[in-house]
Design an enzyme around this catalytic site. Structure first.
Site, mmCIF file in Angstrom:
data_model
loop_
_atom_site.group_PDB
_atom_site.id
_atom_site.type_symbol
_atom_site.label_atom_id
_atom_site.label_comp_id
_atom_site.label_asym_id
_atom_site.label_seq_id
_atom_site.Cartn_x
_atom_site.Cartn_y
_atom_site.Cartn_z
ATOM 1 N N ASP A 29 -15.304 23.072 -35.739
ATOM 2 C CA ASP A 29 -16.551 22.315 -35.778
ATOM 3 C C ASP A 29 -16.301 20.837 -36.059
ATOM 4 O OD1 ASP A 29 -17.954 24.794 -35.503
ATOM 5 O OD2 ASP A 29 -17.640 25.145 -37.643
ATOM 6 N N LYS A 89 -14.532 25.041 -39.896
ATOM 7 C CA LYS A 89 -14.779 26.098 -38.934
ATOM 8 C C LYS A 89 -15.815 27.064 -39.506
ATOM 9 C CE LYS A 89 -11.254 28.210 -37.287
ATOM 10 N NZ LYS A 89 -12.060 28.389 -36.049
ATOM 11 N N GLY A 90 -16.414 27.862 -38.632
ATOM 12 C CA GLY A 90 -17.288 28.918 -39.131
ATOM 13 C C GLY A 90 -18.700 28.942 -38.606
ATOM 14 N N ARG A 91 -19.009 28.108 -37.598
ATOM 15 C CA ARG A 91 -20.358 28.180 -37.023
ATOM 16 C C ARG A 91 -20.591 29.539 -36.370
ATOM 17 N NH1 ARG A 91 -23.968 25.835 -39.251
ATOM 18 N NH2 ARG A 91 -25.298 26.176 -37.440
ATOM 19 N N GLU A 144 -10.831 34.691 -39.134
ATOM 20 C CA GLU A 144 -10.133 33.580 -38.486
ATOM 21 C C GLU A 144 -9.051 33.024 -39.407
ATOM 22 O OE1 GLU A 144 -13.687 31.806 -35.612
ATOM 23 O OE2 GLU A 144 -13.382 30.973 -37.607
ATOM 24 N N LYS A 160 -15.915 16.557 -31.653
ATOM 25 C CA LYS A 160 -15.561 17.223 -32.910
ATOM 26 C C LYS A 160 -14.619 16.396 -33.783
ATOM 27 C CE LYS A 160 -17.915 20.749 -31.484
ATOM 28 N NZ LYS A 160 -17.365 22.094 -31.310
#
Length: 229
Positions: free
Chosen positions: A88, A98-100, A107, A125
């Site tokens: 992200d 990260k993690g949307r 992950e 990004k």
């Protein structure tokens, strides 16, 4: 070149790092979906053989099956040669948010263990510091979400429970947990923040990936740019 084209050229560039007999961590999200599709096509053409994918989410697993990529779970492989995933945000030191896609825990488990971790992003990004644009996703035990949001106020974070788009109620992760999105003023020490957030009782994992990316492939309007640690 539009955003989708930038994602595609980054995904195509990542194929250059894939060789026969590799075990490949398959990330989650729209950019990685292009990579999985292209990997399946390359396998079908006979340009690569004897690979195994280790999916980080149900989304990645279903895509791999759709494109006839052999898959295994993490406990079925001895090692992961390379992992490929999106992000992200990417800061100048290649630290990530990260993690949307709400798959951040698996992950991180898979990508931490990869011999090489390759990140695919489009130029939007790239940021000057983490949390410049996007919040940090935090996977939490469902019963603890409210207490954790209160705890995050110590960091001056604006935190909220992530709600589902096509369902009523909160987003549920593949592990059966909730996601809190926490927007911090800025993150100057990503590794310290990553460690500190994980000390909060009820937190499973957070979306700061510090000092883990080896290569970041960026799709830009001018073409592909490769950043290395």
């Amino acid at each position: 070149m539009n955003v989708e084209e930038m994602k595609k050229i980054a995904a195509k560039e990542a194929l250059k790092f894939i060789e026969d007999d590799m075990v490949i961590g398959l990330g989650t999200g729209s950019t990685t979906a292009y990579f999985i599709k292209l990997l399946g096509e390359k396998l079908k053409r006979g340009e690569i053989s004897d690979i195994v994918g280790v999916p980080t989410s149900y989304q990645a697993k279903l895509l791999a099956i759709e494109h006839d990529i052999p898959i295994a779970s993490l406990d079925q492989v001895d090692a992961i040669d390379v992992a490929v995933d999106g992000a992200d945000e990417v800061d100048p030191n290649l630290n990530l948010i990260k993690g949307r896609g709400a798959a951040l825990t698996m992950e991180k488990i898979i990508e931490y263990r990869a011999g090489t971790f390759i990140v695919l992003v489009d130029e939007r990004k790239l940021v000057d510091y983490l949390c410049q644009k996007m919040p940090v996703p935090i996977e939490v035990i469902p019963q603890a979400w409210k207490a954790i949001i209160e705890e995050l106020s110590i960091f001056n974070a604006k935190a909220e429970l992530r709600m589902g788009v096509n369902k009523d109620g909160p987003v549920i992760t593949d592990n059966g947990n909730f996601i809190i999105d926490a927007k911090f003023p800025r993150i100057d020490d990503p590794l310290d923040m990553e460690i500190e957030l994980n000390t909060i009782p009820g937190v499973i994992e957070n979306g700061i990936f510090a000092d883990i990316a080896d290569i970041v492939i960026v799709g830009t309007r001018e073409g592909v740019k490769k950043l290395e640690r």
